[in-house]
Every structure is written in C-alpha cells, then in structure tokens.
Design a protein around this motif. Sequence first.
Motif, PDB file in Angstrom:
ATOM      1  N   PRO A 139      -2.782   8.636  -8.113  1.00  0.00           N
ATOM      2  CA  PRO A 139      -1.892   9.849  -7.634  1.00  0.00           C
ATOM      3  C   PRO A 139      -0.662  10.084  -7.491  1.00  0.00           C
ATOM      4  CG  PRO A 139      -3.526   9.215  -6.098  1.00  0.00           C
ATOM      5  CD  PRO A 139      -3.212   7.978  -7.177  1.00  0.00           C
ATOM      6  N   LYS A 140       0.237  11.316  -7.628  1.00  0.00           N
ATOM      7  CA  LYS A 140       1.490  12.050  -8.002  1.00  0.00           C
ATOM      8  C   LYS A 140       1.969  12.264  -6.914  1.00  0.00           C
ATOM      9  CE  LYS A 140       1.336  15.215 -11.453  1.00  0.00           C
ATOM     10  NZ  LYS A 140       2.577  15.946 -11.772  1.00  0.00           N
ATOM     11  N   LYS A 141       3.194  12.898  -6.069  1.00  0.00           N
ATOM     12  CA  LYS A 141       3.162  14.078  -6.021  1.00  0.00           C
ATOM     13  C   LYS A 141       4.585  14.387  -6.859  1.00  0.00           C
ATOM     14  CE  LYS A 141       4.219  15.893  -2.064  1.00  0.00           C
ATOM     15  NZ  LYS A 141       3.728  16.623  -1.568  1.00  0.00           N
ATOM     16  N   GLU A 142       6.187  14.005  -6.970  1.00  0.00           N
ATOM     17  CA  GLU A 142       7.283  14.284  -8.280  1.00  0.00           C
ATOM     18  C   GLU A 142       6.185  13.490  -9.602  1.00  0.00           C
ATOM     19  OE1 GLU A 142      10.834  13.843  -6.884  1.00  0.00           O
ATOM     20  OE2 GLU A 142       9.776  15.713  -4.750  1.00  0.00           O
ATOM     21  N   LYS A 143       5.858  11.977  -9.321  1.00  0.00           N
ATOM     22  CA  LYS A 143       6.114  11.649 -10.198  1.00  0.00           C
ATOM     23  C   LYS A 143       4.615   9.899 -10.315  1.00  0.00           C
ATOM     24  CE  LYS A 143      10.309  10.786 -10.735  1.00  0.00           C
ATOM     25  NZ  LYS A 143      11.923   9.530 -10.395  1.00  0.00           N
ATOM     26  N   ALA A 144       4.302  10.027 -10.634  1.00  0.00           N
ATOM     27  CA  ALA A 144       3.106   8.699 -10.738  1.00  0.00           C
ATOM     28  C   ALA A 144       3.658   7.287 -11.240  1.00  0.00           C
ATOM     29  CB  ALA A 144       1.683   9.409 -11.458  1.00  0.00           C
ATOM     30  N   ILE A 145       3.687   6.682 -10.133  1.00  0.00           N
ATOM     31  CA  ILE A 145       4.529   5.243 -10.151  1.00  0.00           C
ATOM     32  C   ILE A 145       3.702   4.413  -9.581  1.00  0.00           C
ATOM     33  CG2 ILE A 145       6.546   4.062 -10.508  1.00  0.00           C
ATOM     34  CD1 ILE A 145       7.922   7.034 -10.418  1.00  0.00           C
ATOM     35  N   ALA A 146       3.560   3.248 -10.370  1.00  0.00           N
ATOM     36  CA  ALA A 146       2.881   1.766  -9.155  1.00  0.00           C
ATOM     37  C   ALA A 146       4.066   1.027  -9.200  1.00  0.00           C
ATOM     38  CB  ALA A 146       1.288   1.554 -10.666  1.00  0.00           C
ATOM     39  N   GLN A 147       3.254   0.360  -8.235  1.00  0.00           N
ATOM     40  CA  GLN A 147       3.612  -1.024  -8.092  1.00  0.00           C
ATOM     41  C   GLN A 147       3.213  -2.945  -9.221  1.00  0.00           C
ATOM     42  OE1 GLN A 147       3.229  -4.455  -5.160  1.00  0.00           O
ATOM     43  NE2 GLN A 147       5.069  -3.385  -4.148  1.00  0.00           N
ATOM     44  N   ILE A 148       4.517  -2.960  -9.535  1.00  0.00           N
ATOM     45  CA  ILE A 148       4.088  -4.227 -10.834  1.00  0.00           C
ATOM     46  C   ILE A 148       4.060  -5.738  -9.972  1.00  0.00           C
ATOM     47  CG2 ILE A 148       5.314  -5.516 -12.909  1.00  0.00           C
ATOM     48  CD1 ILE A 148       6.486  -2.654 -13.471  1.00  0.00           C
ATOM     49  N   GLY A 149       3.057  -6.962 -10.199  1.00  0.00           N
ATOM     50  CA  GLY A 149       3.060  -7.835 -10.072  1.00  0.00           C
ATOM     51  C   GLY A 149       2.983  -8.356 -10.968  1.00  0.00           C
TER      52      GLY A 149
ATOM     53  N   SER B 160       0.818  -1.056  -0.076  1.00  0.00           N
ATOM     54  CA  SER B 160      -0.290  -0.055  -0.026  1.00  0.00           C
ATOM     55  C   SER B 160       1.045   1.230   0.067  1.00  0.00           C
ATOM     56  CB  SER B 160      -0.608  -0.048   1.520  1.00  0.00           C
ATOM     57  OG  SER B 160      -1.518  -1.186   1.721  1.00  0.00           O
ATOM     58  N   TRP B 161       1.766   1.202   0.981  1.00  0.00           N
ATOM     59  CA  TRP B 161       2.513   2.361   1.144  1.00  0.00           C
ATOM     60  C   TRP B 161       3.159   2.752  -0.096  1.00  0.00           C
ATOM     61  CZ3 TRP B 161       8.633   2.263   1.545  1.00  0.00           C
ATOM     62  CH2 TRP B 161       9.176   3.638   2.083  1.00  0.00           C
ATOM     63  N   TYR B 162       3.888   1.350  -1.496  1.00  0.00           N
ATOM     64  CA  TYR B 162       4.858   1.436  -2.058  1.00  0.00           C
ATOM     65  C   TYR B 162       4.557   2.510  -2.914  1.00  0.00           C
ATOM     66  CZ  TYR B 162       8.527  -0.816  -4.852  1.00  0.00           C
ATOM     67  OH  TYR B 162       9.358  -1.748  -5.668  1.00  0.00           O
ATOM     68  N   PRO B 163       2.993   2.415  -4.102  1.00  0.00           N
ATOM     69  CA  PRO B 163       3.391   3.537  -4.659  1.00  0.00           C
ATOM     70  C   PRO B 163       3.544   4.619  -3.993  1.00  0.00           C
ATOM     71  CG  PRO B 163       1.367   2.202  -3.848  1.00  0.00           C
ATOM     72  CD  PRO B 163       2.150   1.618  -3.581  1.00  0.00           C
ATOM     73  N   ILE B 164       2.838   5.400  -3.070  1.00  0.00           N
ATOM     74  CA  ILE B 164       3.140   6.152  -2.234  1.00  0.00           C
ATOM     75  C   ILE B 164       4.981   7.126  -1.878  1.00  0.00           C
ATOM     76  CG2 ILE B 164       2.629   7.844  -0.299  1.00  0.00           C
ATOM     77  CD1 ILE B 164       0.453   6.347   0.088  1.00  0.00           C
ATOM     78  N   PHE B 165       5.398   6.181  -1.640  1.00  0.00           N
ATOM     79  CA  PHE B 165       6.504   6.082  -1.356  1.00  0.00           C
ATOM     80  C   PHE B 165       7.284   6.082  -3.034  1.00  0.00           C
ATOM     81  CE2 PHE B 165      10.656   3.407  -2.347  1.00  0.00           C
ATOM     82  CZ  PHE B 165      11.745   4.062  -1.246  1.00  0.00           C
ATOM     83  N   LEU B 166       7.370   5.523  -4.122  1.00  0.00           N
ATOM     84  CA  LEU B 166       8.164   5.987  -5.024  1.00  0.00           C
ATOM     85  C   LEU B 166       7.088   7.332  -6.075  1.00  0.00           C
ATOM     86  CD1 LEU B 166       6.493   3.179  -6.980  1.00  0.00           C
ATOM     87  CD2 LEU B 166       9.517   3.013  -6.147  1.00  0.00           C
ATOM     88  N   SER B 167       6.350   8.012  -5.603  1.00  0.00           N
ATOM     89  CA  SER B 167       5.727   8.941  -5.956  1.00  0.00           C
ATOM     90  C   SER B 167       6.834  10.068  -5.149  1.00  0.00           C
ATOM     91  CB  SER B 167       4.170   9.345  -5.981  1.00  0.00           C
ATOM     92  OG  SER B 167       4.168   9.658  -4.310  1.00  0.00           O
ATOM     93  N   TYR B 168       6.899   9.718  -4.275  1.00  0.00           N
ATOM     94  CA  TYR B 168       7.564  11.049  -3.932  1.00  0.00           C
ATOM     95  C   TYR B 168       8.870  11.087  -3.578  1.00  0.00           C
ATOM     96  CZ  TYR B 168       4.306  12.525  -0.076  1.00  0.00           C
ATOM     97  OH  TYR B 168       3.474  13.629   0.603  1.00  0.00           O
TER      98      TYR B 168
END
Length: 439
Positions: A311-321, A218-226
């Motif tokens: 959503p993004k902060k700096e980027k809009a990046i999701a986790q692949i699985g 759950s945290w992963y896309p937020i972490f990546l977006s920052y």
Amino acid sequence: MNDFQSLRRPIRRRTVLQGGASLALATAFAGTSRVAEAAGGKVIIGAFADGGLTPFKEKIIPLAKAQGFDIEYLEDEYGVTLEKWFADAKNAAGQYDLYLLDDPWVPQFGAADLLEDLGAGGINGGDGDWIKSLIDMGWWPPQQGPRVMGFESATPKLICVPFVGDLQTLTYRNDVYTKGAPATWDELLEVGKAGVAAGKIKYPIVFRGVSGNPIVTSWYPIFLSYGGEFFDDKWKVAFNSAAGKAAADFFVGPLKQNAPPGVVEFDSDQEGAAILGGDAGAIIQYSGNALKADDPTQSKVVGKLDFGVVPKKEKAIAQIGIFIAGVPKSAPNKANAIAFLKWYVSAGIQAKLAEAGSIPVKRTAFAVKDPGNRLIPVALKQLDSGALPRPRTPDWAKVEELLGIELNKALQAGSGGGAALDVAAQKVTEYLTQMGYYK
C-alpha cells in the motif's frame, strides 16, 4: 575504513545478529587454507540455508552440471555464514569460489576489497535487461547516493551480481479485500475492519514488532511510502523528518491498534501463524514466506490469499532483500566461478529460474509463459512501482539496531513514534560520528 571495521556489526537476513564479529573468528581459518586447483568446471558455492534458494538447488544446479560445471554446494546456517566467508576471503583461505550473500553484506566485503571485479571479468553490469534496482546493489562504491569515507572518489566496480530477486510484497485475504489489493494504508485498515466486523478475520494487519531488524523491516515500506529518506548525501540522519515521524506515528498507533495483541514481540513465526492461520487480513513479507500461502501443509486458508503491491501513502515502495553473488579474490577456481555467473545470468537460464519458481533478476525472464509461482508477476509490478535496498553502508546493522530499539519502545507505548525517531537520530549520529562519517 579498515577491513575489521567493515565487519563490526553483521546483519541477519531477517534478524540482527547479537554482537559484532570477533578477531578470533577472523583468524580461525588462517591455518586451514584449502589446497584446491581449478579442475574442469569445478565451482564451490557457499550459501546460507533459505527456502528462497530451493528452486536453484533443485532445478538450476542440475542444468549447470549438464553444462559441464562441477558444482559443490556448501550450505550453512545463516547466523554463521557472514563471519565464515569474511574470514575465508580475508585470510585467502580459498575454501569457496562463490558466496551467495545477503545484500546488506556487500558494503562490508566491498570496503575490505575482498571480491573480484566482475565487470573486468566480462559480466556486463550495463546490460539493459537487468532490473536496475537489483544490479545497482552490486557496485562498490555505489554509483549513486552517499558513499562512506575513503570511497568518495573511488571508481565503482561491479563486485556482485543479483542472484535471486527477493523483495517485500503484500499478501492479503481475497475474501476480505474483494476488490483486489488495498491501494493505500487507510484502505487496508478500513476494509480490514469491515472484515473483522463480518467475522472473516480477527485483525486487519499483522507485522513483526520485535526490536532491531524485524520492526525496522516492518516499518520500512510505510516509511518509504510517506516519502521518508534515511540519510542525506553526507550521511546526516534524515529519518526523523516530518515524513518519517508521520510514518512512525501511524505505525505505532493506528497500525498497532489493528494488529494482534502482543505484536510488539512478534517475529516471523508469529506473523506467519497469524496470516496462514486465518486470523489476519494482510501482511507485508518477503517471497519465501509469501509462497507458503499456497502450501496446504502450512496454510489453513489456501485459495484465500492473494498478492499485490504494498500500500501507499504518497508512493508504494517496498524493501529489497536479494540474494547476491560475489567471487572472492582467493577463489581456487576463479575463472570457473565467473564463467558460471555469466551462464547463470544469461536470459535463457534466468527464464529457467522463473519457471522453477524463483524471482529472476533479468526483466525478460519475468515474461515466461508459465512462471513457477504466481508471485513472480506481482514482484515485477512491485519493482516497477518502487523498491529500494537498505542504505549502502557497512554500518547499517548498528543503525538498524539503534533505530529498532526506539521504535519498539514506542510500539509498546502505542504512541510517540516521532519522538522515538528523534532519540534514535541522536544515537545514530553519535555512533556514526565515532565511526568517522563526518569530517
């Protein structure tokens, strides 16, 4: 790195398995090797039970049989497949021709040298039609990024090919977010709060908060977006950078404050109930759960849920699985299995897969006139916006476990996300030191 080290902490598709694999499991198949000879087009496929494979089973297997492949599809519960397949490959038991793996397992099989070089078998890993972020996961050691000890100078081999292109996307209430998918995390919360005030929803967001794999996912896309990164190129922990800490503080603070009570104990069932039951305004989830949005037997808000890029902060990046396929060196029908994979990843069959409702792995297949589900074009937008796999190490499950414990503690407290990352960083560093990552 020896082969039993590579299996010491298996990861679930959605939740971490409790405990490591035992040597007893690894030897359980030693005396049960199947005597099987390649006959015609026989291909024995091992798969774990997952709704994401339903279109393949229902639509593609019949096409394969019509093509002359004699498909035997052996399905097990997710929690037993990694150990079972690793034992099959390690002991040359010859029970399977093809494994449909969860992508974090590729480093475990790769480090143990148990899978065929599919490139040498004629599958072109450089085909420009591949979605690059997906095919990149099939190489061992990875072509880019840090490599675990013992593989620093090894030549990468294509040991797996993407099978179904699963990844995270945003699902949101279109009667709350009336201008479309929220572009930023701040917009998600601001508009979601307005939806709560209007009585349309109870909470702007829902996510999984239970310790381990769920909370990290759950945290992963937020972490990546920052703009966070997990490791540097020498496997030094980097997730507790300023960007990582900001993401963690946002996650355990504002995001929790706008999620349902008890979110610290939520897993897939609870978050699914919140979005499908009409309580939550938005969720980041994988495709198998996202597609329940259109099922009237599971959703109370059919027609009110749409899909978008995270959503993004700096980027809009999701986790692949993704689901990813490998052929064991002990496969009884090895040539057939490789021939099947060549057929399966061809442009025509990938188009059929998209028409059947699965997310394909070749770019041209996303352009089919009538895709089998409305998430497919959104998935391509997410892939192009940004999508990354989990770090390519056999020890990711243990890293994820240690990090998830500390994130969950901070989520319970509702603060201290950055400090939690410092604690996790110390524990992960100690573990990787024990495992020989640092010279």
